[in-house]
Scaffold this motif. Structure first.
Motif, mmCIF file in Angstrom:
data_model
loop_
_atom_site.group_PDB
_atom_site.id
_atom_site.type_symbol
_atom_site.label_atom_id
_atom_site.label_comp_id
_atom_site.label_asym_id
_atom_site.label_seq_id
_atom_site.Cartn_x
_atom_site.Cartn_y
_atom_site.Cartn_z
ATOM 1 N N LYS A 152 47.228 -12.679 -29.587
ATOM 2 C CA LYS A 152 45.867 -13.149 -29.797
ATOM 3 C C LYS A 152 44.991 -12.015 -30.303
ATOM 4 O O LYS A 152 45.093 -10.882 -29.842
ATOM 5 C CB LYS A 152 45.290 -13.708 -28.490
ATOM 6 C CG LYS A 152 45.898 -15.040 -28.070
ATOM 7 C CD LYS A 152 45.207 -15.578 -26.834
ATOM 8 C CE LYS A 152 45.784 -16.921 -26.439
ATOM 9 N NZ LYS A 152 45.110 -17.476 -25.227
ATOM 10 N N LEU A 153 44.099 -12.349 -31.264
ATOM 11 C CA LEU A 153 43.214 -11.345 -31.853
ATOM 12 C C LEU A 153 41.760 -11.780 -31.724
ATOM 13 O O LEU A 153 41.460 -12.971 -31.608
ATOM 14 C CB LEU A 153 43.547 -11.169 -33.346
ATOM 15 C CG LEU A 153 44.991 -10.779 -33.700
ATOM 16 C CD1 LEU A 153 45.155 -10.803 -35.212
ATOM 17 C CD2 LEU A 153 45.319 -9.401 -33.148
ATOM 18 N N LYS A 154 40.862 -10.793 -31.750
ATOM 19 C CA LYS A 154 39.440 -11.086 -31.840
ATOM 20 C C LYS A 154 39.089 -11.155 -33.317
ATOM 21 O O LYS A 154 39.171 -10.137 -34.024
ATOM 22 C CB LYS A 154 38.628 -10.009 -31.127
ATOM 23 C CG LYS A 154 38.816 -10.026 -29.612
ATOM 24 C CD LYS A 154 37.867 -9.051 -28.928
ATOM 25 C CE LYS A 154 38.015 -9.169 -27.423
ATOM 26 N NZ LYS A 154 37.081 -8.253 -26.703
ATOM 27 N N PRO A 155 38.715 -12.352 -33.808
ATOM 28 C CA PRO A 155 38.551 -12.520 -35.264
ATOM 29 C C PRO A 155 37.457 -11.654 -35.868
ATOM 30 O O PRO A 155 37.484 -11.348 -37.051
ATOM 31 C CB PRO A 155 38.221 -14.015 -35.406
ATOM 32 C CG PRO A 155 37.734 -14.434 -34.053
ATOM 33 C CD PRO A 155 38.452 -13.589 -33.064
ATOM 34 N N GLY A 156 36.469 -11.242 -35.079
ATOM 35 C CA GLY A 156 35.381 -10.433 -35.621
ATOM 36 C C GLY A 156 35.736 -8.974 -35.784
ATOM 37 O O GLY A 156 34.915 -8.194 -36.291
ATOM 38 N N LEU A 157 36.940 -8.595 -35.394
ATOM 39 C CA LEU A 157 37.343 -7.193 -35.465
ATOM 40 C C LEU A 157 38.511 -7.014 -36.424
ATOM 41 O O LEU A 157 39.303 -7.939 -36.633
ATOM 42 C CB LEU A 157 37.756 -6.695 -34.077
ATOM 43 C CG LEU A 157 36.701 -6.752 -32.977
ATOM 44 C CD1 LEU A 157 37.294 -6.276 -31.663
ATOM 45 C CD2 LEU A 157 35.484 -5.897 -33.344
ATOM 46 N N SER A 158 38.638 -5.831 -36.958
ATOM 47 C CA SER A 158 39.779 -5.519 -37.826
ATOM 48 C C SER A 158 41.046 -5.435 -36.986
ATOM 49 O O SER A 158 40.997 -5.334 -35.749
ATOM 50 C CB SER A 158 39.543 -4.192 -38.546
ATOM 51 O OG SER A 158 39.539 -3.126 -37.599
ATOM 52 N N VAL A 159 42.193 -5.449 -37.688
ATOM 53 C CA VAL A 159 43.476 -5.317 -36.985
ATOM 54 C C VAL A 159 43.520 -4.000 -36.225
ATOM 55 O O VAL A 159 43.979 -3.940 -35.077
ATOM 56 C CB VAL A 159 44.647 -5.399 -37.998
ATOM 57 C CG1 VAL A 159 45.969 -5.159 -37.282
ATOM 58 C CG2 VAL A 159 44.657 -6.757 -38.687
ATOM 59 N N GLN A 160 43.007 -2.934 -36.848
ATOM 60 C CA GLN A 160 43.017 -1.620 -36.208
ATOM 61 C C GLN A 160 42.160 -1.621 -34.938
ATOM 62 O O GLN A 160 42.564 -1.056 -33.915
ATOM 63 C CB GLN A 160 42.506 -0.561 -37.178
ATOM 64 C CG GLN A 160 42.622 0.863 -36.623
ATOM 65 C CD GLN A 160 42.272 1.910 -37.660
ATOM 66 O OE1 GLN A 160 42.121 1.593 -38.825
ATOM 67 N NE2 GLN A 160 42.152 3.144 -37.218
ATOM 68 N N LYS A 161 40.999 -2.300 -34.988
ATOM 69 C CA LYS A 161 40.126 -2.367 -33.813
ATOM 70 C C LYS A 161 40.790 -3.178 -32.699
ATOM 71 O O LYS A 161 40.674 -2.857 -31.511
ATOM 72 C CB LYS A 161 38.773 -2.985 -34.183
ATOM 73 C CG LYS A 161 37.878 -2.074 -35.014
ATOM 74 C CD LYS A 161 37.418 -0.871 -34.189
ATOM 75 C CE LYS A 161 36.469 0.011 -34.980
ATOM 76 N NZ LYS A 161 36.069 1.218 -34.214
ATOM 77 N N ASN A 162 41.472 -4.260 -33.078
ATOM 78 C CA ASN A 162 42.207 -5.040 -32.089
ATOM 79 C C ASN A 162 43.283 -4.183 -31.424
ATOM 80 O O ASN A 162 43.482 -4.234 -30.203
ATOM 81 C CB ASN A 162 42.842 -6.277 -32.730
ATOM 82 C CG ASN A 162 41.905 -7.470 -32.762
ATOM 83 O OD1 ASN A 162 41.694 -8.128 -31.747
ATOM 84 N ND2 ASN A 162 41.343 -7.744 -33.934
ATOM 85 N N ALA A 163 43.973 -3.391 -32.242
ATOM 86 C CA ALA A 163 45.008 -2.513 -31.699
ATOM 87 C C ALA A 163 44.399 -1.474 -30.755
ATOM 88 O O ALA A 163 44.967 -1.152 -29.704
ATOM 89 C CB ALA A 163 45.757 -1.819 -32.839
ATOM 90 N N GLU A 164 43.209 -0.965 -31.135
ATOM 91 C CA GLU A 164 42.536 0.024 -30.277
ATOM 92 C C GLU A 164 42.216 -0.572 -28.904
ATOM 93 O O GLU A 164 42.324 0.106 -27.876
ATOM 94 C CB GLU A 164 41.257 0.513 -30.953
ATOM 95 C CG GLU A 164 41.497 1.471 -32.109
ATOM 96 C CD GLU A 164 40.197 1.880 -32.796
ATOM 97 O OE1 GLU A 164 39.106 1.523 -32.273
ATOM 98 O OE2 GLU A 164 40.264 2.550 -33.845
ATOM 99 N N ILE A 165 41.810 -1.839 -28.901
ATOM 100 C CA ILE A 165 41.523 -2.520 -27.622
ATOM 101 C C ILE A 165 42.782 -2.571 -26.765
ATOM 102 O O ILE A 165 42.759 -2.285 -25.561
ATOM 103 C CB ILE A 165 40.983 -3.942 -27.871
ATOM 104 C CG1 ILE A 165 39.577 -3.870 -28.477
ATOM 105 C CG2 ILE A 165 40.953 -4.742 -26.565
ATOM 106 C CD1 ILE A 165 39.031 -5.202 -28.928
ATOM 107 N N PHE A 166 43.915 -2.921 -27.391
ATOM 108 C CA PHE A 166 45.181 -2.991 -26.635
ATOM 109 C C PHE A 166 45.610 -1.605 -26.152
ATOM 110 O O PHE A 166 46.119 -1.461 -25.030
ATOM 111 C CB PHE A 166 46.281 -3.622 -27.486
ATOM 112 C CG PHE A 166 46.125 -5.105 -27.673
ATOM 113 C CD1 PHE A 166 45.839 -5.923 -26.598
ATOM 114 C CD2 PHE A 166 46.287 -5.693 -28.923
ATOM 115 C CE1 PHE A 166 45.698 -7.291 -26.765
ATOM 116 C CE2 PHE A 166 46.153 -7.058 -29.100
ATOM 117 C CZ PHE A 166 45.851 -7.861 -28.019
ATOM 118 N N TYR A 167 45.398 -0.573 -26.973
ATOM 119 C CA TYR A 167 45.738 0.788 -26.537
ATOM 120 C C TYR A 167 44.883 1.193 -25.332
ATOM 121 O O TYR A 167 45.367 1.822 -24.386
ATOM 122 C CB TYR A 167 45.528 1.797 -27.670
ATOM 123 C CG TYR A 167 46.650 1.842 -28.685
ATOM 124 C CD1 TYR A 167 47.972 2.000 -28.272
ATOM 125 C CD2 TYR A 167 46.386 1.728 -30.052
ATOM 126 C CE1 TYR A 167 49.004 2.047 -29.207
ATOM 127 C CE2 TYR A 167 47.415 1.771 -30.995
ATOM 128 C CZ TYR A 167 48.720 1.927 -30.564
ATOM 129 O OH TYR A 167 49.744 1.969 -31.476
#
Length: 343
Positions: A152-167
């Protein structure tokens, strides 16, 4: 009486022939008619008897002297056994509670380690950035074992920002795992120590020795500490304090908070005051502010809303006027952050 029959049976009365039984019976009667006075210790219990016994601790000719000594030993031993029982019950209860704590946290540890793989998801996203469309709500990819996986992704964020959240979540997860492991290890050490104390208590034979080791009856009364007016949460090495109610909000903000601490509160609704404790020479990390804001939102009337505005400001900009209701303060300057209420 029971003591007479105990003595006869311990001398193999029922395994003798009739002549020897008669002899033992008469010998017993003779001992009762011309008695010595025996004080016995049977498994920590003091007894008085007119018949010899393997558990004898003292023998007297004079009955008055015997009764006086019996009374003295009986009172001493009864007090010893009573205080031992209290300590043993407390130690056993502590061991049981700690074993339950370890079992519960081992289960929690297993769930965290085996059900949520934030770092793996972040690595997969970073490795497949080119395959994910901007604004996607989820990414269906292959993991590193070539198995399909949906993230699942947050659509308002870039893929990199989504990855940063998971990190970031993975880092917090590692911190939580280490805290649980440390707590389990500490409980195991406590159980070991309590078992050592149980072994020690069984070897103690006098009340002064018991009190020397366990500080029971002679232990000075310790004044009970007043509970702090806040709950404590630790995140990324920072302490986050959460007020328990309106009165405690005042105590937290006015008496327990430094001017450089960061103060937070859900906007325009009743809720807990939340404080991030300042660390000298450091700025408050964005992640810590977000976490404290989530807690402020959760501990407010907005806890069921999807997003909650939370005000935050250094404590030096928060003051209370004389006559204000409990928990009510004036905020002279603030910033606002939008977060999802989360415990």
């Amino acid at each position: 009486g029971k003591e007479v029959w105990r003595y006869i049976e311990e001398n193999e009365f029922h395994h003798m022939n009739l002549q020897n039984q008669w002899q033992l019976f008469n010998d017993t009667l003779n001992k009762l008619l011309h008695p010595k006075h025996y004080i016995l210790n049977r498994d920590g219990s003091i007894k008085f008897s007119l018949l010899p016994d393997p558990n004898v601790v003292a023998v007297f000719e004079d009955p008055i002297e015997a009764i006086n000594e019996f009374f003295h030993l009986y009172i001493q031993t009864s007090a010893l056994q009573k205080e031992k029982a209290v300590i043993i019950k407390k130690l056993t209860s502590s061991i049981t509670a700690s074993q339950s704590y370890i079992e519960k946290n081992n289960k929690k540890l297993s769930e965290i380690e085996n059900t949520t793989h934030y770092k793996s998801w972040a690595d997969i996203l970073m490795a497949n950035m080119h395959q994910i469309k901007k604004g996607s709500t989820k990414a269906v990819l292959k993991d590193f074992s070539n198995n399909p996986i949906s993230i699942k992704l947050k659509p308002g964020l870039s893929v990199q920002k989504n990855a940063e959240i998971f990190y970031r979540k993975a880092k917090n997860q590692d911190i939580e795992i280490n805290k649980i492991k440390t707590a389990i290890a500490q409980k195991k050490e406590e159980i070991k120590e309590w078992n050592n104390q149980l072994s020690l208590i069984n070897s103690i034979e006098t009340l002064p020795e018991l009190r020397k080791h366990f500080k029971t009856a002679k232990k000075a009364t310790v004044k009970k500490k007043e509970p702090l007016p806040f709950h404590l949460v630790e995140f990324m090495g920072y302490q986050i304090w959460i007020g328990k109610n309106a009165l405690n909000n005042d105590l937290l903000t006015i008496k327990h908070t430094h001017k450089d601490d960061l103060w937070l509160h859900a906007k325009d609704v009743a809720g807990s005051h939340v404080v991030i404790k300042h660390q000298a020479g450091k700025n408050f990390p964005k992640e810590v502010i977000e976490r404290a804001a989530e807690l402020a939102a959760y501990n407010s009337k907005r806890k069921t809303e999807t997003l909650c505005p939370v005000a935050y400001t250094p404590k030096k900009f928060v003051r209370k006027r004389k006559g204000d209701l409990p928990g009510t303060v004036i905020v002279e300057r603030e910033d606002v952050i939008m977060v999802k209420p989360r415990l």
